[in-house]
Design an enzyme around this catalytic site. Structure first.
Site, PDB file in Angstrom:
ATOM      1  N   GLU A   1      28.154  -5.739   5.316  1.00 35.03           N
ATOM      2  CA  GLU A   1      28.831  -4.456   5.094  1.00 35.03           C
ATOM      3  C   GLU A   1      29.554  -3.988   6.356  1.00 35.03           C
ATOM      4  O   GLU A   1      29.392  -4.553   7.437  1.00 35.03           O
ATOM      5  CB  GLU A   1      27.816  -3.370   4.699  1.00 35.03           C
TER       6      GLU A   1
ATOM      7  N   ASN B   1      24.106   5.079   4.695  1.00 38.53           N
ATOM      8  CA  ASN B   1      24.873   3.963   4.154  1.00 38.53           C
ATOM      9  C   ASN B   1      26.189   3.864   4.933  1.00 38.53           C
ATOM     10  O   ASN B   1      26.169   3.689   6.134  1.00 38.53           O
ATOM     11  CB  ASN B   1      25.079   4.126   2.640  1.00 38.53           C
TER      12      ASN B   1
ATOM     13  N   GLU C   1      17.099   1.830  -2.565  1.00 38.47           N
ATOM     14  CA  GLU C   1      17.214   1.137  -3.845  1.00 38.47           C
ATOM     15  C   GLU C   1      15.932   0.397  -4.223  1.00 38.47           C
ATOM     16  O   GLU C   1      15.290  -0.231  -3.373  1.00 38.47           O
ATOM     17  CB  GLU C   1      18.376   0.142  -3.804  1.00 38.47           C
TER      18      GLU C   1
ATOM     19  N   ASP D   1      33.153   0.121  -3.714  1.00 39.39           N
ATOM     20  CA  ASP D   1      32.238   0.078  -2.566  1.00 39.39           C
ATOM     21  C   ASP D   1      32.999   0.509  -1.311  1.00 39.39           C
ATOM     22  O   ASP D   1      33.569   1.578  -1.291  1.00 39.39           O
ATOM     23  CB  ASP D   1      31.642  -1.330  -2.463  1.00 39.39           C
TER      24      ASP D   1
END
Length: 299
Positions: free
Chosen positions: A18, A103, A121, A204
């Protein structure tokens, strides 16, 4: 028009790759592995990856004007000294929600950090909903909450004139825009500029190109879509050999290469066999557009 080419360039096999950021000064790619709890730096010149381990899931990392980096680890914003691998906590967000984590995060054009949280999650994209928020952190480390009731705080960027903030809450299945006051960081006038279509997956991470258009990585969609934020029209789709595409940024000597991160977590056994490059970073060339340099956190 030049032909588009997709290569698996950074063979890191991340759990959840990410947050790619191109470091212009060093010509290196900075990114995180959320589930692998690592911050990585990759040099195209040497094809070497340097890594630093984090104590908890790491949602993002950004360069810091005073040197080193700032990262979102767990619910904490931490300073990262790359040479010593030391991490110094600067502040904690969502202190009343111990099950949350940071995040995506990005720095705005004047050096303010904007970062979002989400519930942890149970499985990929399965979590207690409406637990997240969106914050901004000023250079003096004073913070402000702008949004609450967020599911998965994700992609963000700013328009070329700095007057619009683009934002993704993934489970809302849309790309949104806000009026943005660059002086105060205040948000207003939220509206949807693109709604995901059947088969495109979850929006995303994203980035803006030098023409003011958005490139959105589509988780479970195996693609990056190019959107005109003014008309809301999807202009192009770039398919990737990994369904769990997570984010993207422009890089390379002239910012004409699009780097796309991906995840391997959550794939079935058969998907792992058919997607052997899942978790790697892909380089897309031949798009005919360029990105722009990222900004440094001024704190």
């Amino acid at each position: 028009m030049s032909s588009v080419k997709v290569e698996s360039t950074v063979k890191v096999g991340a759990v959840i790759g990410e947050g790619p950021v191109w470091e212009e000064s060093d010509q290196t790619l900075l990114f995180v592995d959320i589930g692998g709890k690592k911050i990585h730096r990759w040099s195209p010149a040497t094809n070497q990856i340097q890594s630093v381990e984090t104590s908890d899931m790491v949602g993002f990392v950004v360069p810091r004007k005073s040197g080193g980096y700032v990262a979102g680890v767990g619910r904490s914003i931490v300073a990262v000294d790359w040479s010593t691998q030391a991490m110094t906590p600067l502040l904690e967000l969502d202190s009343d929600k111990p099950n949350n984590r940071l995040n995506d995060g990005k720095v705005d054009p004047i050096g303010r950090l904007v970062a979002g949280t989400m519930g942890r999650e149970v499985r990929p994209a399965e979590l207690e909903r409406k637990q997240g928020s969106l914050f901004s952190v000023d250079p003096d480390l004073k913070w402000k909450k702008h949004l609450s009731q967020v599911d998965i705080s994700n992609g963000m960027d700013w328009s070329l004139d700095q007057r619009t903030f683009f934002y993704i809450d993934s489970l809302a299945l849309s790309v949104d825009a806000f009026d943005y006051d660059i002086t105060t960081g205040q948000l207003g006038n939220r509206r949807v500029i693109y709604r995901m279509e059947e088969g495109e997956g979850l929006p995303d991470g994203m980035t803006l190109d030098a023409e003011g258009r958005l490139w959105v990585a589509c988780y479970n969609g195996g693609r990056v879509i190019n959107i005109d934020p003014v008309t809301g029209v999807r202009l192009r789709t770039v398919s990737l050999p990994a369904t769990k595409t997570t984010s993207c940024c422009f890089g390379g000597p002239d910012f004409s290469d699009l780097y796309v991160t991906s995840a391997s977590l959550g794939l079935s056994q058969s998907e792992k066999e058919s997607q052997v490059e899942a978790g790697n970073i892909f380089k897309v060339t031949g798009l005919g557009v360029k990105g722009r340099p990222s900004w440094f956190f001024s704190g």
